[in-house]
Design a protein around this motif. Structure first.
Motif, mmCIF file in Angstrom:
data_model
loop_
_atom_site.group_PDB
_atom_site.id
_atom_site.type_symbol
_atom_site.label_atom_id
_atom_site.label_comp_id
_atom_site.label_asym_id
_atom_site.label_seq_id
_atom_site.Cartn_x
_atom_site.Cartn_y
_atom_site.Cartn_z
ATOM 1 N N UNK A 239 0.853 -1.187 0.000
ATOM 2 C CA UNK A 239 0.000 0.000 0.000
ATOM 3 C C UNK A 239 0.891 1.240 0.000
ATOM 4 N N UNK A 240 1.704 1.337 -1.043
ATOM 5 C CA UNK A 240 2.678 2.424 -1.175
ATOM 6 C C UNK A 240 2.747 2.871 -2.629
ATOM 7 N N UNK A 241 2.902 4.160 -2.830
ATOM 8 C CA UNK A 241 3.062 4.668 -4.191
ATOM 9 C C UNK A 241 4.443 4.315 -4.726
ATOM 10 N N UNK A 261 12.916 -19.691 -1.492
ATOM 11 C CA UNK A 261 11.723 -20.545 -1.519
ATOM 12 C C UNK A 261 11.086 -20.607 -2.899
ATOM 13 N N UNK A 262 11.135 -19.501 -3.635
ATOM 14 C CA UNK A 262 10.468 -19.423 -4.940
ATOM 15 C C UNK A 262 11.440 -18.866 -5.980
ATOM 16 N N UNK A 263 11.129 -19.110 -7.248
ATOM 17 C CA UNK A 263 11.956 -18.593 -8.341
ATOM 18 C C UNK A 263 11.356 -17.329 -8.952
ATOM 19 N N UNK A 264 10.064 -17.080 -8.690
ATOM 20 C CA UNK A 264 9.397 -15.904 -9.264
ATOM 21 C C UNK A 264 8.699 -15.124 -8.162
ATOM 22 N N UNK A 265 8.905 -13.795 -8.189
ATOM 23 C CA UNK A 265 8.279 -12.894 -7.225
ATOM 24 C C UNK A 265 7.585 -11.774 -8.001
ATOM 25 N N UNK A 266 6.349 -11.483 -7.634
ATOM 26 C CA UNK A 266 5.625 -10.361 -8.222
ATOM 27 C C UNK A 266 5.351 -9.327 -7.135
ATOM 28 N N UNK A 267 5.557 -8.059 -7.474
ATOM 29 C CA UNK A 267 5.377 -6.990 -6.497
ATOM 30 C C UNK A 267 4.326 -6.017 -7.026
ATOM 31 N N UNK A 268 3.215 -5.909 -6.295
ATOM 32 C CA UNK A 268 2.124 -5.041 -6.710
ATOM 33 C C UNK A 268 2.078 -3.752 -5.919
ATOM 34 N N UNK A 269 1.947 -2.634 -6.623
ATOM 35 C CA UNK A 269 1.782 -1.316 -6.017
ATOM 36 C C UNK A 269 0.572 -0.662 -6.695
ATOM 37 N N UNK A 270 -0.108 0.243 -6.025
ATOM 38 C CA UNK A 270 -1.358 0.753 -6.592
ATOM 39 C C UNK A 270 -1.194 1.579 -7.854
ATOM 40 N N UNK A 271 -0.046 2.250 -8.016
ATOM 41 C CA UNK A 271 0.087 3.190 -9.133
ATOM 42 C C UNK A 271 1.244 2.847 -10.071
ATOM 43 N N UNK A 272 1.763 1.617 -9.996
ATOM 44 C CA UNK A 272 2.861 1.266 -10.905
ATOM 45 C C UNK A 272 2.378 1.341 -12.352
ATOM 46 N N UNK A 273 3.142 2.069 -13.173
ATOM 47 C CA UNK A 273 2.784 2.282 -14.575
ATOM 48 C C UNK A 273 3.919 1.756 -15.443
ATOM 49 N N UNK A 277 7.348 3.596 -15.500
ATOM 50 C CA UNK A 277 8.184 3.207 -14.363
ATOM 51 C C UNK A 277 9.065 1.990 -14.614
ATOM 52 N N UNK A 278 8.927 1.347 -15.760
ATOM 53 C CA UNK A 278 9.653 0.099 -15.989
ATOM 54 C C UNK A 278 11.157 0.285 -15.915
ATOM 55 N N UNK A 279 11.672 1.371 -16.488
ATOM 56 C CA UNK A 279 13.125 1.601 -16.500
ATOM 57 C C UNK A 279 13.653 1.763 -15.076
ATOM 58 N N UNK A 280 12.942 2.549 -14.250
ATOM 59 C CA UNK A 280 13.393 2.743 -12.872
ATOM 60 C C UNK A 280 13.312 1.436 -12.075
ATOM 61 N N UNK A 281 12.308 0.628 -12.367
ATOM 62 C CA UNK A 281 12.191 -0.665 -11.696
ATOM 63 C C UNK A 281 13.372 -1.562 -12.059
ATOM 64 N N UNK A 282 13.782 -1.526 -13.314
ATOM 65 C CA UNK A 282 14.925 -2.318 -13.743
ATOM 66 C C UNK A 282 16.211 -1.845 -13.072
ATOM 67 N N UNK A 283 16.371 -0.519 -12.949
ATOM 68 C CA UNK A 283 17.556 0.023 -12.270
ATOM 69 C C UNK A 283 17.597 -0.423 -10.810
ATOM 70 N N UNK A 284 16.440 -0.419 -10.144
ATOM 71 C CA UNK A 284 16.386 -0.847 -8.747
ATOM 72 C C UNK A 284 16.780 -2.320 -8.615
ATOM 73 N N UNK A 295 11.738 -11.117 -10.897
ATOM 74 C CA UNK A 295 10.892 -10.192 -10.143
ATOM 75 C C UNK A 295 10.101 -9.322 -11.117
ATOM 76 N N UNK A 296 8.785 -9.311 -10.956
ATOM 77 C CA UNK A 296 7.904 -8.611 -11.892
ATOM 78 C C UNK A 296 7.047 -7.605 -11.123
ATOM 79 N N UNK A 297 7.193 -6.311 -11.394
ATOM 80 C CA UNK A 297 6.309 -5.326 -10.758
ATOM 81 C C UNK A 297 4.996 -5.195 -11.529
ATOM 82 N N UNK A 298 3.928 -4.815 -10.817
ATOM 83 C CA UNK A 298 2.639 -4.620 -11.477
ATOM 84 C C UNK A 298 1.772 -3.691 -10.634
#
Length: 312
Positions: A239-241, A261-273, A277-284, A295-298
Motif C-alpha cells: 500500500x505504497x506509491x 523458496x520461490x523462483x518468481x516474485x511479483x510486487x504489486x503497487x497501486x500506481x505502478x505504470x 516506471x519500468x526503467x526505474x524498476x529495472x535500475x532498482x 521479479x515482476x512489478x505490477x
C-alpha cells in the motif's frame, strides 16, 4: 435516531463480517454478551455496566510466535456519513479505544471465553488483542484514511491490550488485493505468507496459511504464496506509491521473505505504470545482482494499463 443507528450497525456488521471472511477469519463467534466484572466500567448513563457486547471473537495460533495463541476481540463501529472533524474524530477514537480495553479486560475472566479458548487447544501463552473496525459510509470518499488524523492521539497510559485498526482505507486495500490475486490466480491455491519475524524458531511451523494475522492486517505489505502442481510464486502487495526508493525497499523485503523458496516474485503497487516506471524498476533490480529470482512489478489498481500483456 435509534432506527438510523440500528441500520448503521447492521450495515457495519455485514461489511465487517464479509471483510473478515475474505482474510480467512471464517470461524469467528458473533454477538457474545460478556459479564462486566469491574466497578470502574460505566455505561452512557454513568451507571456500572452489567454486560459488554462482544461483536466478534476470533482465535488463532500466531505464526510469528511458536508458543502464542491470539484471542482477538473485534469491535465494529460504522457511521452512515463522512468522518467528523479531526478533534471529534480523536475524541470518538479514544472512546472506542477505551471501550475495547474494557471489553477485553472483562472477557479475559469470562467463563464463556475461557471455555472457547480451551476448546481451541491454545498454546502456552494466550494473548488478548482488540481489532477495531471503524468504517464511514461516505460515497464521495469511500476510501478515506483516518489514521493520519489519529496519529497524535494521546491514549490512556494504563492501556493493557494492543488495539489494531481497520478503517476505510485499510479495508479497501485488503479488498483490492484479495480480489486482484483471486482474479489473476484462477484455479491455483492461494495462501497468505508468514515471513520469519518475531520469535518463531521451529522449522516445522507453517510459513503460509488461509488467514491473515493481526501483524499483517496492520502492515502496508501483505505477501501471498500462489501454488500449482508444478510451480510456486510469491506475490507481494504494498500500500505504497511507486518510487525508486520504495520499490528498492520492497525488493529487499521480497528477497528476505523468499529465502530461496520461490523462483518468481511479483510486487504489486497501486500506481505502478509500466509505460513510465519500468526503467526505474529495472535500475532498482540491479542493486541485487547476486539473486536469481525473477521479479515482476505490477499495479493492482485496474485501468487500461491492465490490458498490457504480461511476459511469461
Amino acid at each position: 435516531m435509534g432506527e438510523k443507528s440500528k441500520k448503521s450497525g447492521e450495515i457495519g456488521e455485514k461489511i465487517s463480517s464479509e471483510l473478515l471472511r475474505l482474510i480467512g477469519w471464517k470461524n469467528a463467534l458473533h454477538n457474545m454478551s460478556i459479564t462486566c466484572n469491574s466497578p470502574k466500567h460505566r455505561n452512557e448513563s454513568g451507571n456500572q455496566r452489567e454486560t459488554h457486547g462482544e461483536d466478534q471473537l476470533f482465535i488463532y495460533h500466531n505464526p510469528f510466535h511458536d508458543d502464542r495463541t491470539e484471542i482477538v476481540h473485534v469491535s465494529v463501529k460504522n457511521s452512515l456519513g463522512a468522518p467528523p472533524g479531526e478533534a471529534t474524530l480523536r475524541t470518538k477514537f479514544k472512546s472506542h479505544f477505551k471501550e475495547c480495553q474494557e471489553i477485553i479486560e472483562c472477557a479475559k475472566h469470562s467463563p464463556e471465553v475461557n471455555s472457547i479458548s480451551r476448546a481451541h487447544t491454545t498454546r502456552g501463552k494466550k494473548s488478548h488483542s482488540g481489532l477495531l473496525i471503524w468504517l464511514h459510509n461516505d460515497e464521495s470518499d469511500i476510501e478515506c484514511d483516518i489514521k493520519p488524523h489519529l496519529a497524535s492521539s494521546r491514549l490512556e497510559s494504563d492501556a493493557k491490550f494492543p488495539i489494531y485498526l481497520i478503517d476505510n482505507a485499510r479495508a479497501s486495500f485488503l479488498i483490492k488485493i484479495i480480489d486482484d490475486i483471486k482474479r489473476k490466480s484462477e484455479d491455483k491455491k492461494i495462501e497468505f505468507f508468514y515471513p520469519r519475524i518475531g520469535t518463531s524458531v521451529y522449522v516445522n511451523e507453517a510459513r503460509s496459511g488461509s488467514s491473515l494475522p493481526l501483524e499483517l492486517i496492520a502492515s502496508d505489505v501483505v505477501p501471498f504464496l500462489v501454488k500449482s502442481d508444478d510451480s510456486c510464486e510469491m506475490v507481494i502487495y504494498a500500500d505504497q506509491k511507486f518510487s525508486v526508493d520504495a520499490y528498492k525497499k520492497l525488493l529487499s523485503y521480497a528477497l528476505q521473505f523468499s529465502s530461496g523458496l520461490v523462483a518468481k516474485i511479483k510486487i504489486g503497487m497501486p500506481d505502478y505504470n509500466p509505460s513510465q516506471d519500468e526503467h526505474e524498476a529495472q535500475l532498482a533490480r540491479f542493486h541485487f545482482p547476486d539473486r536469481n529470482e525473477e521479479i515482476i512489478p505490477f499495479s493492482f489498481n485496474r485501468s487500461i494499463l491492465s490490458l498490457i500483456p504480461k511476459e511469461d
